[in-house]
Design a protein around this motif. Structure first.
Motif, PDB file in Angstrom:
ATOM      1  N   TRP A 296       5.646  30.361  25.283  1.00  0.00           N
ATOM      2  CA  TRP A 296       4.625  30.880  26.186  1.00  0.00           C
ATOM      3  C   TRP A 296       3.708  31.835  25.431  1.00  0.00           C
ATOM      4  O   TRP A 296       4.115  32.469  24.464  1.00  0.00           O
ATOM      5  CB  TRP A 296       5.268  31.658  27.334  1.00  0.00           C
ATOM      6  CG  TRP A 296       6.217  30.881  28.195  1.00  0.00           C
ATOM      7  CD1 TRP A 296       7.569  31.002  28.232  1.00  0.00           C
ATOM      8  CD2 TRP A 296       5.883  29.863  29.156  1.00  0.00           C
ATOM      9  NE1 TRP A 296       8.111  30.138  29.148  1.00  0.00           N
ATOM     10  CE2 TRP A 296       7.100  29.426  29.738  1.00  0.00           C
ATOM     11  CE3 TRP A 296       4.685  29.302  29.582  1.00  0.00           C
ATOM     12  CZ2 TRP A 296       7.149  28.443  30.718  1.00  0.00           C
ATOM     13  CZ3 TRP A 296       4.734  28.316  30.562  1.00  0.00           C
ATOM     14  CH2 TRP A 296       5.948  27.904  31.120  1.00  0.00           C
ATOM     15  N   LEU A 349      -0.862  28.424  29.857  1.00  0.00           N
ATOM     16  CA  LEU A 349       0.402  28.557  29.127  1.00  0.00           C
ATOM     17  C   LEU A 349       0.992  29.964  29.302  1.00  0.00           C
ATOM     18  O   LEU A 349       1.435  30.606  28.355  1.00  0.00           O
ATOM     19  CB  LEU A 349       0.207  28.225  27.638  1.00  0.00           C
ATOM     20  CG  LEU A 349       1.492  27.859  26.868  1.00  0.00           C
ATOM     21  CD1 LEU A 349       2.146  26.631  27.477  1.00  0.00           C
ATOM     22  CD2 LEU A 349       1.192  27.635  25.394  1.00  0.00           C
ATOM     23  N   ASP A 351       3.906  32.157  31.250  1.00  0.00           N
ATOM     24  CA  ASP A 351       5.252  31.977  31.798  1.00  0.00           C
ATOM     25  C   ASP A 351       5.228  31.987  33.328  1.00  0.00           C
ATOM     26  O   ASP A 351       4.646  32.882  33.954  1.00  0.00           O
ATOM     27  CB  ASP A 351       6.143  33.110  31.278  1.00  0.00           C
ATOM     28  CG  ASP A 351       7.629  32.865  31.498  1.00  0.00           C
ATOM     29  OD1 ASP A 351       7.992  32.249  32.503  1.00  0.00           O
ATOM     30  OD2 ASP A 351       8.425  33.302  30.644  1.00  0.00           O
TER      31      ASP A 351
END
Length: 457
Positions: A296, A349, A351
């Motif tokens: 991430w 991208l 988390d």
């Protein structure tokens, strides 16, 4: 006079179809109590939007109890400590409650039961979580077979009426006032739009059910259309227990058409509770640990993109409309929730846990089980989930589900654009100056997400 019994309210703020209330009232005088417990949940204490709802729901519940000659006692602190003090105050050891399945409430129930005679009842779900099992006696992990097994026990029993009388104790213990708790935002009051959308409380919940009954038959055709708003909007009422799922089931089950699709969504609530019963840390840990190494973006690097997502300034109209609806009303259309969540996880991208926490604070229906299960479904990290490589295309999703009017309502900068261009004004060269450019291109975001996934595939 018979010794009083304590009725411990939590997410079951109703008088009808309330098994704990019925049992307590059958034993004699009842002392209803709601405890504002921020200590037991710790970092999972209610977010700001939920606290707004709680204030109004408790006001409604208090009024309903007064109509029955009773009262709602308000106390603040750790549940087991407060209940012990209240039991001493009224001279009892008996407590009735509806059973809860969030890990902190299970801990609290165990702590209370060590000192008092705690009687837990079912009633917040169609069937008690954990009771629907496979032929070998194991809990289900996948929704479809779970739902198939649950349906074999439906319909649920007829919902019970509220007790005719709620016996009162000879004297009432001390209580906080609702205003003491400062649940409503003031400086600034960011919830001004909430009251225009919602009527918390049991009466509001039943009115919402009544409104939906005539629309339930068309649920499958309209639930994915943000501009039509074909969803039931019952989720916050169900979360706070202002209406039971059994009541909703019986009021809607004969609507015909595609009502079975809606009933499946009621079943999804049960499924989510079964998941957190098996995996209490579902909101903070990937269910599939092979995703733990997924690279991430560091939130310090992605801080600007995360802020743009939260503020509805990503340059993707359908995403921005949803995020602005969330901030204004404490709620977001279900199809748009999936699109917005997918955009954060895949295009940016970032988390999924950061998105889950934002929804926890800003949704009036922020439910530990449903929120966590839905985020892990979109992320592909859940025990039953979409594949990570299936990346929602927000621009085509917006056009497919005819979101033009929805975008016009929540993104006024784009209100004058036609249906032909409103879903992607950048691509058509007609983006207004006061609307941001895309934070990332669709292809670029997709390729970055797939490259990250390749490292854990």
């Amino acid at each position: 006079m018979t010794t009083p019994t304590i009725l411990w309210f939590r997410r079951d703020l109703r008088l009808s179809d309330q098994a704990a209330l019925i049992a307590a009232a059958s034993e004699g005088p009842v002392v209803p109590v709601y405890i504002l417990d921020d200590d037991t949940p710790k970092h999972r204490k209610m977010g700001g939007a939920s606290r707004w709802w709680l204030h109004h729901s408790l006001a409604s519940l208090g009024a309903a109890l007064r109509d029955k000659g009773s009262r709602l006692i308000l106390r603040r602190g750790k549940s087991d400590t407060v209940l012990g003090e209240l039991a001493d105050d009224v001279g009892t050891t008996r407590v009735h409650c509806i059973r809860h399945y969030e890990p902190w409430w299970r801990n609290a129930e165990r702590a209370v039961a060590q000192a008092l005679d705690l009687v837990c009842h079912d009633g917040n779900y169609l069937l008690p979580p954990g009771s629907v099992t496979t032929g070998s006696g194991d809990p289900y992990k996948i929704y479809t077979p779970f739902w198939r097994a649950l349906k074999e026990h439906m319909p649920p029993p007829d919902p019970a009426n509220r007790p005719r009388d709620i016996p009162a104790p000879s004297s009432w213990p001390k209580s906080d006032t609702l205003a003491d708790w400062d649940l409503l935002p003031t400086k600034p009051d960011w919830a001004t739009g909430f009251a225009q959308e919602w009527s918390p409380g049991e009466d509001g919940a039943r009115a919402r059910v009544d409104d939906f009954v005539s629309e339930a038959a068309d649920y499958d055709a309209t639930r994915n259309l943000p501009s039509v708003e074909g969803s039931s909007r019952l989720s916050p009422h169900l979360h706070f227990g202002e209406v039971s799922p059994a009541y909703v089931w019986h009021r809607t089950m004969k609507a015909g058409g595609s009502v079975d699709v809606f009933l499946g969504e009621i079943g999804w609530r049960d499924y989510a509770q079964n998941v957190i019963l098996q995996f209490p840390e579902y909101a903070s840990k990937n269910a599939r640990d092979r995703f733990d190494p997924l690279p991430w973006r560091d939130l310090r690097e992605a801080k600007g993109d995360f802020a743009a997502w939260k503020q509805g300034r990503t340059g993707y109209p359908i995403v921005d409309a949803g995020m602005r609806q969330l901030w204004t009303t404490g709620w977001m259309h279900n199809r748009v929730r999936m699109i917005a969540a997918s955009f954060l996880i895949k295009h940016l991208l970032i988390d999924w846990r950061h998105g889950e926490q934002w929804f926890w604070d800003t949704l009036v229906d922020a439910d530990y089980g449903s929120n966590a299960v839905n985020w892990q479904w979109v992320a592909g990290t859940g025990i039953d989930s979409n594949m990570f490589s299936r990346i929602m295309a927000p621009l085509s999703q917006s056009e497919k589900f005819d979101a033009g009017d929805y975008i016009r309502e929540w993104v006024p900068e784009l209100a004058k654009l036609s249906d032909a261009v409103i879903h992607d004004p950048d691509e058509h060269g007609c983006r207004p100056k006061d609307y941001p450019a895309k934070v990332i291109g669709h292809r670029e975001g997709r390729e970055r997400a797939l490259a990250a996934y390749a490292k854990v595939k």
